[in-house]
Design an enzyme around this catalytic site. Structure first.
Site, PDB file in Angstrom:
ATOM      1  CG  PHE A 139      43.062 -61.682 -82.568  1.00 13.71           C
ATOM      2  CD1 PHE A 139      43.395 -60.183 -83.234  1.00 13.71           C
ATOM      3  CD2 PHE A 139      42.579 -61.668 -81.354  1.00 13.71           C
ATOM      4  CE1 PHE A 139      43.292 -59.317 -82.416  1.00 13.71           C
ATOM      5  CE2 PHE A 139      42.568 -60.435 -80.667  1.00 13.71           C
ATOM      6  CZ  PHE A 139      42.751 -59.338 -81.029  1.00 13.71           C
TER       7      PHE A 139
ATOM      8  CE  LYS B 155      58.334 -68.022 -90.696  1.00 15.86           C
ATOM      9  NZ  LYS B 155      57.759 -67.298 -89.483  1.00 15.86           N
TER      10      LYS B 155
ATOM     11  CD  GLU C 142      60.415 -54.722 -92.341  1.00  9.76           C
ATOM     12  OE1 GLU C 142      60.594 -53.789 -93.008  1.00  9.76           O
ATOM     13  OE2 GLU C 142      61.278 -55.733 -92.080  1.00  9.76           O
TER      14      GLU C 142
ATOM     15  CB  VAL D 270      62.501 -61.313 -92.940  1.00  5.55           C
ATOM     16  CG1 VAL D 270      64.286 -61.469 -92.652  1.00  5.55           C
ATOM     17  CG2 VAL D 270      62.162 -62.085 -93.811  1.00  5.55           C
TER      18      VAL D 270
ATOM     19  N   GLY E 250      59.860 -70.287 -74.142  1.00  3.86           N
ATOM     20  CA  GLY E 250      59.039 -69.712 -75.284  1.00  3.86           C
ATOM     21  C   GLY E 250      59.468 -69.455 -76.706  1.00  3.86           C
TER      22      GLY E 250
ATOM     23  CD  GLU F  14      56.267 -72.884 -82.222  1.00  2.92           C
ATOM     24  OE1 GLU F  14      55.243 -73.438 -81.746  1.00  2.92           O
ATOM     25  OE2 GLU F  14      56.357 -71.589 -82.251  1.00  2.92           O
TER      26      GLU F  14
ATOM     27  CG  ASP G 263      61.673 -69.659 -88.545  1.00  2.00           C
ATOM     28  OD1 ASP G 263      60.630 -69.496 -88.730  1.00  2.00           O
ATOM     29  OD2 ASP G 263      62.627 -69.050 -88.087  1.00  2.00           O
TER      30      ASP G 263
ATOM     31  CE  LYS H  25      61.873 -66.001 -90.116  1.00  2.00           C
ATOM     32  NZ  LYS H  25      62.446 -66.434 -88.338  1.00  2.00           N
TER      33      LYS H  25
ATOM     34  N   GLY I  84      58.554 -61.618 -81.052  1.00  2.00           N
ATOM     35  CA  GLY I  84      57.886 -60.826 -79.894  1.00  2.00           C
ATOM     36  C   GLY I  84      56.766 -60.153 -80.330  1.00  2.00           C
TER      37      GLY I  84
END
Lengths: 341, 341
Positions: free
Chosen positions: A8, A127, A151, A154, A208, A211, A222, A226, A319
């Site tokens: 969460f 992922k 969805e 990626v 932001g 990391e 990362d 994907k 986002g």
């Protein structure tokens, strides 16, 4: 549709906000209604209520950092494990939105298998299970007539998987290449405007995007996760991270960027998946490549097809609402294709 | 799935080729098989065979300009009208791929109504009925539990409508703006490289992008038809062409193009649909607008959404296989959502 939500953080909260704020619209336009019946987190605790948790109270408690502040009410259970929640068998869909682990995909991968065995569909923002455990999960889902959707894994909400798997059905996709990491694209864009790598990275962290430990972004891992997802989903490849040719942007200098600019080109960290394998590599693109004009933290992907030529999709790659909306689009697809139980 | 095909020009032939060449793949991957049981054209004649016309023979006859050369066989009927074919009620889907008429949408609009009344789904490449008769057709389709799909009408195979209607389900689309006419984009791109309007238009005609009478393209009417389709489909607007603010590229001079270039901008013919209306207008875009870098005859559209920000899709806007593939994607969607009868 009854949801179990694992994790969460930003993504889970984004989904919760959307489900609350769009409830009337979703009912009216899609005859869709969803309840979050369980939420499990590593640090905030866990809550379970078979007839649905109040989302405003949930968001307020999360803001305070702990579900201990969630108000008591009849039937509410606290501190259950994920396995216990799944075992009750009351949810229709497991939403996995806990942090990605690209080494083991755990504990999410086990949760996904347990949920399928209990008859639940999967909607993943995490992922790990899709990158590392796709074939086993998909086989189990198919055997049980369940759906696994991802969805959000990626390009966040930008509907890459919907495009590739549904909208381009009937086409053969020959390769997928894109800008799938917003942090590195932001850094490269700033460097092209004259900023140093170091300053651009600091700025990406301040905004932001990156990391505190940016290695996963700037070294290409990362994006590599994907690539595995695309290779699994589009080409049925069963690749591991070690099979990919991965480099990042850490060895791209200001001089390299200036060289490319002088030659009418632009560096982008291009992630590519094709039937013969995958790569993540900083690449000089001509300016008329649609990917070359994608600046800042925006993501983009070009799918090479047999019948329709190249199709490029450009949009946000991260986002809160964008990623929450991606999960919602998966829930709607599950509702359309399978109906809630 | 049994198809009635109205029109057998480039688009109809593209679909037929794909159905023939991909038959095994479609069966294997989508459990999908389609037969063309009837073809009606204005100039080549018409053919009807309830158990399916041989596609290779159909393409060969079309190449010769007349279905008179299609070989005789038991059960084959020649010269039937569209109304007669529909009345037999044997087809599952009417595929409307005859030339667009943006003034009356006829005769295609009548055929579409008749087909719905006879229980057939619709898949349209013809823009007329969707631009001018959307509300009535959609109401009739819904009342009868049938589907009307029209992916090919906007950006050919590039899956604009799938993106907007399926993949972005759950988002509110606030506007759609794009480069929806390849001829004018080709001319503007050539003019930016120093070619005169006249020479660029001649070249577009030589390449087959522009019609002999290019007015529909260069004055903005082709794009305006697509604005009506987007306005109908995305916003439920019931606009007519006369409600749109339409201008083309005929008054854009080499000096205008040079001015824009000097200011770091680029002219594009932008078609826009929003809940408050629609426009087609040559517009100066900043170079970092994703639409600005779309060159040549390529099309592109940016959907502004509430949850996911701007999503841009770039791809071919015309072409035999591209448009045929768009119809195929609609047939697959019909199969998935409704099943053939």
């Amino acid at each position: 549709m009854k949801l179990l939500l694992i994790g969460f953080g930003v993504v889970g909260q984004g989904l919760a906000e959307i489900l609350r704020d769009k409830a009337a619209e979703l009912k009216r336009e899609h005859n869709f209604a969803a309840e979050i019946i369980g939420v499990a987190t590593a640090r905030k605790g866990s809550l379970y209520l078979p007839n649905g948790l109040d989302i405003t109270a949930l968001l307020r408690a999360a803001e305070g950092g702990s579900f201990a502040d969630f108000p008591d009410q009849p039937g509410l259970r606290r501190g259950m494990t994920v396995a216990e929640m799944i075992a009750l068998g009351e949810a229709d869909v497991l939403v996995e939105a806990s942090p990605t682990n690209l080494e083991t995909a755990q504990p999410a991968l086990d949760y996904c298998h347990q949920a399928l065995e209990a008859g639940m569909h999967l909607a993943l923002a995490n992922k790990g299970p899709v990158a590392l455990g796709y074939a086993g999960l998909q086989a189990k889902a198919r055997a049980k007539g369940l759906l696994m959707r991802y969805e959000a894994t990626v390009m966040a909400g930008t509907p890459t998987m919907h495009l590739a798997e549904d909208a381009l059905a009937g086409c053969e996709i020959r390769s997928a290449r894109g800008i799938l990491n917003g942090t590195t694209n932001y850094i490269l864009t700033q460097m092209e405007s004259g900023m140093s790598y170091h300053d651009a990275l600091m700025q990406a962290q301040a905004l932001g995007y990156a990391e505190t430990d940016p290695a996963g972004d700037v070294e290409g891992w990362d994006a590599a996760g994907k690539v595995l997802i695309l290779a699994n989903a589009l080409f049925g490849s069963e690749l591991a991270l070690a099979d990919l040719d991965v480099s990042g942007i850490t060895n791209i200098s200001a001089a390299d960027i200036a060289d490319a600019k002088a030659a009418g080109q632009r560096y982008k960290l291009i992630a590519r998946a094709a039937p013969d394998g995958g790569q993540v590599r900083a690449t000089r693109l001509p300016l008329d490549d649609p990917l070359a004009s994608v600046g800042g933290s925006t993501n983009a992907i070009t799918l090479e097809t047999d019948l329709m030529g190249d199709i490029t999709l450009i949009g946000a790659g991260a986002g809160k609402l964008e990623t929450g909306a991606a999960i919602l689009s998966d829930l709607l697809a599950i509702e359309r294709q399978a109906g809630a139980k």
